[in-house]
Design an enzyme around this catalytic site. Structure first.
Site, mmCIF file in Angstrom:
data_model
loop_
_atom_site.group_PDB
_atom_site.id
_atom_site.type_symbol
_atom_site.label_atom_id
_atom_site.label_comp_id
_atom_site.label_asym_id
_atom_site.label_seq_id
_atom_site.Cartn_x
_atom_site.Cartn_y
_atom_site.Cartn_z
ATOM 1 N N HIS A 1 0.750 -1.119 -0.008
ATOM 2 C CA HIS A 1 0.054 0.059 0.023
ATOM 3 C C HIS A 1 0.472 1.295 0.024
ATOM 4 C CE1 HIS A 1 -3.815 -1.842 0.866
ATOM 5 N NE2 HIS A 1 -3.241 -2.819 1.090
ATOM 6 N N SER B 1 -11.798 -15.246 -23.602
ATOM 7 C CA SER B 1 -10.818 -15.316 -22.647
ATOM 8 C C SER B 1 -10.976 -16.912 -22.015
ATOM 9 C CB SER B 1 -11.558 -14.734 -21.000
ATOM 10 O OG SER B 1 -10.828 -15.381 -19.999
ATOM 11 N N GLY C 1 -3.972 -11.340 -6.079
ATOM 12 C CA GLY C 1 -3.213 -10.395 -5.722
ATOM 13 C C GLY C 1 -1.811 -10.524 -6.459
ATOM 14 N N SER D 1 -1.878 -9.625 -9.547
ATOM 15 C CA SER D 1 -2.276 -8.590 -10.548
ATOM 16 C C SER D 1 -2.313 -9.074 -11.979
ATOM 17 C CB SER D 1 -1.012 -7.598 -10.635
ATOM 18 O OG SER D 1 -1.653 -6.443 -11.207
ATOM 19 N N GLU E 1 -7.737 1.324 -14.991
ATOM 20 C CA GLU E 1 -8.371 0.797 -13.967
ATOM 21 C C GLU E 1 -9.015 1.481 -13.094
ATOM 22 O OE1 GLU E 1 -6.199 -2.515 -12.765
ATOM 23 O OE2 GLU E 1 -7.298 -2.842 -11.071
ATOM 24 N N ASP F 1 1.085 -1.995 -10.135
ATOM 25 C CA ASP F 1 0.967 -3.121 -10.980
ATOM 26 C C ASP F 1 1.214 -3.060 -12.228
ATOM 27 O OD1 ASP F 1 -0.259 -3.699 -8.450
ATOM 28 O OD2 ASP F 1 -2.041 -4.054 -9.166
ATOM 29 N N TYR G 1 -10.067 -1.436 0.897
ATOM 30 C CA TYR G 1 -8.983 -0.851 0.229
ATOM 31 C C TYR G 1 -9.104 0.738 0.127
ATOM 32 C CZ TYR G 1 -5.592 -0.035 -3.609
ATOM 33 O OH TYR G 1 -4.701 0.475 -4.374
#
Ligand code: ADP
Ligand code: MG
Length: 383
Positions: A39, A72, A128, A130, A164, A176, A225
């Site tokens: 963070h 995908s 986590g 990314s 994002e 990221d 978050y």
């Protein structure tokens, strides 16, 4: 970039089945694991980050339209959007990450071509490491290849972050996307999120980075978050700084008592974690095992008690990692709240370490974890 023939065949076959012709362009972008600096990115501090060999591939072929049509292989679903539409659709979908990238690139005045594409990722989704940035940066690289222009990797990272933040609606920092675009094979990156400068950090030989996936899912867009971000901004404001990066440990110690208790805890974690980034970079390069153990333990302790981003599976995983043979140090990774964790392990002990962690963690939680070593991979590019 080493070719992976099996993966290539899988994607090529899916592409041909779906679109009736072979792809003409292949792009990839890696996931990442933070070695230190939880963070700290949105507080404009430092992060020690590793672009990993797990990556997202997109095979593409221009379709001479304004449509982007994707499949995908991870989700087994098709999705599409029009390059003429710049608003986010009412119902969120995974293709928003790609649509957001298209919008951000177009805002820069870059011409885009529609394409058909198949996406395949070896980055576990929502764990986590990314996968979202890997998807964004791979997509930006496809647009770049088909649009016949190039942009600097740092700009690509910033535009993917914008996608994002603004389009998908996740208020993530630059970590990221920066790692996914700027990765260099063979070394970690020490990223300064204030000026987006970075330097390569070599990890001493004999020390391996091992991902320990708790297999407990987390939601980055979740409220926690955003709450942490607001608390950090509040703390910085009360301390008269534009961001926590600007607050020195001494200045913080002197004024900590003026802050509301929970804000003070968040700020202390970020300020200490930022300092640990530089200390760990040195310890990893020189191979000082005791320092690696101490710094990673302090980071996890802060994640539990100050930043409060540890979920119960993370406590079980931490216990399993610290009890396993060959461990040098271990801590949280990503935003916390579950997902993957990271250990530094003596290279000769990787198999024993993985077996012991697996047994210990499955017995404690009833969940089978996934444990694998990772090495530093190159940033987004053509395959
Ligand atoms: P993380 O980035 O840690 O993996 P996020 O929640 O930020 O977790 O992003 C995960 C989301 O990104 C998925 O839920 C999905 O919407 C999208 N995504 C990433 N990779 C793929 C993929 N290969 N195929 C489809 N969607 C993907
Ligand atoms: Mg993400």
């Amino acid at each position: 970039m080493k070719p992976d023939p099996q993966r290539r065949d899988l994607i090529a076959t899916a592409f041909l089945t779906r679109f009736g012709a072979p792809p003409t362009v292949w792009c990839r972008a890696p996931g990442r694991v933070d070695l230190m600096g939880s963070h700290t990115d949105y507080n404009l501090g430092a992060v020690l980050t590793l672009p990993i060999g797990r990556d997202t591939w997109i095979a593409a072929r221009p379709n001479h339209s304004n449509e982007v049509k994707l499949h995908s292989l991870n989700l087994g679903t098709d999705a599409a959007f029009s390059l003429d539409v710049s608003e986010k659709p009412a119902v969120p979908a995974w293709i928003d990450y790609v649509h957001g990238v298209a919008v951000a690139l177009q805002e820069e005045g870059l011409p885009l071509a529609g394409f058909d594409g198949v996406v395949h990722s070896s980055v576990p989704l929502s764990s986590g490491l990314s996968s979202s940035a890997a998807l964004e940066c791979a997509a930006a690289t496809v647009f770049e290849a088909l649009g016949d222009w190039t942009i600097a990797p740092v700009l690509k990272a910033r535009l993917c972050q914008r996608a994002e933040n603004r389009f998908v609606g996740v208020n993530c920092g630059i970590l990221d996307q920066f790692t996914s675009c700027m990765g260099q094979e063979g070394c970690a990156l020490l990223l300064d999120c204030r000026d987006l400068s970075s330097r390569a950090v070599a990890i001493a030989s004999g020390i391996s980075v091992v991902i320990c996936d708790t297999k407990s899912k987390r939601e980055l867009a979740g409220s926690e978050y955003g709450e942490r971000r607001v608390e950090c901004e509040t703390g910085a404001g009360l301390l008269g700084a534009s961001c926590l990066r600007e607050v020195t440990p001494a200045a913080f110690d002197a004024r900590e008592s003026e802050l509301p208790a929970s804000v003070a805890k968040r700020c202390r974690f970020i300020i200490e974690e930022h300092a640990r980034v530089y200390a760990l970079a040195t310890a990893l390069t020189t191979g000082e095992r005791p320092a690696i153990g101490r710094l990673t333990a302090a980071s996890f302790d802060g994640a539990c008690h100050l930043y409060q981003i540890a979920a119960p599976p993370m406590l079980s995983m931490m216990a399993a990692m610290l009890a396993a043979p060959g461990v040098i140090g271990a801590r949280q990774a990503g935003a916390g709240f579950g997902g993957c964790m990271v250990a530094f392990v003596e290279t000769g002990f990787i198999d024993e370490f993985a077996a012991a962690v697996w047994t210990h963690y499955s017995a404690a939680t009833g969940t089978q974890p996934e444990i694998y070593p990772v090495t530093a991979a190159a940033g987004a590019g053509l395959i």
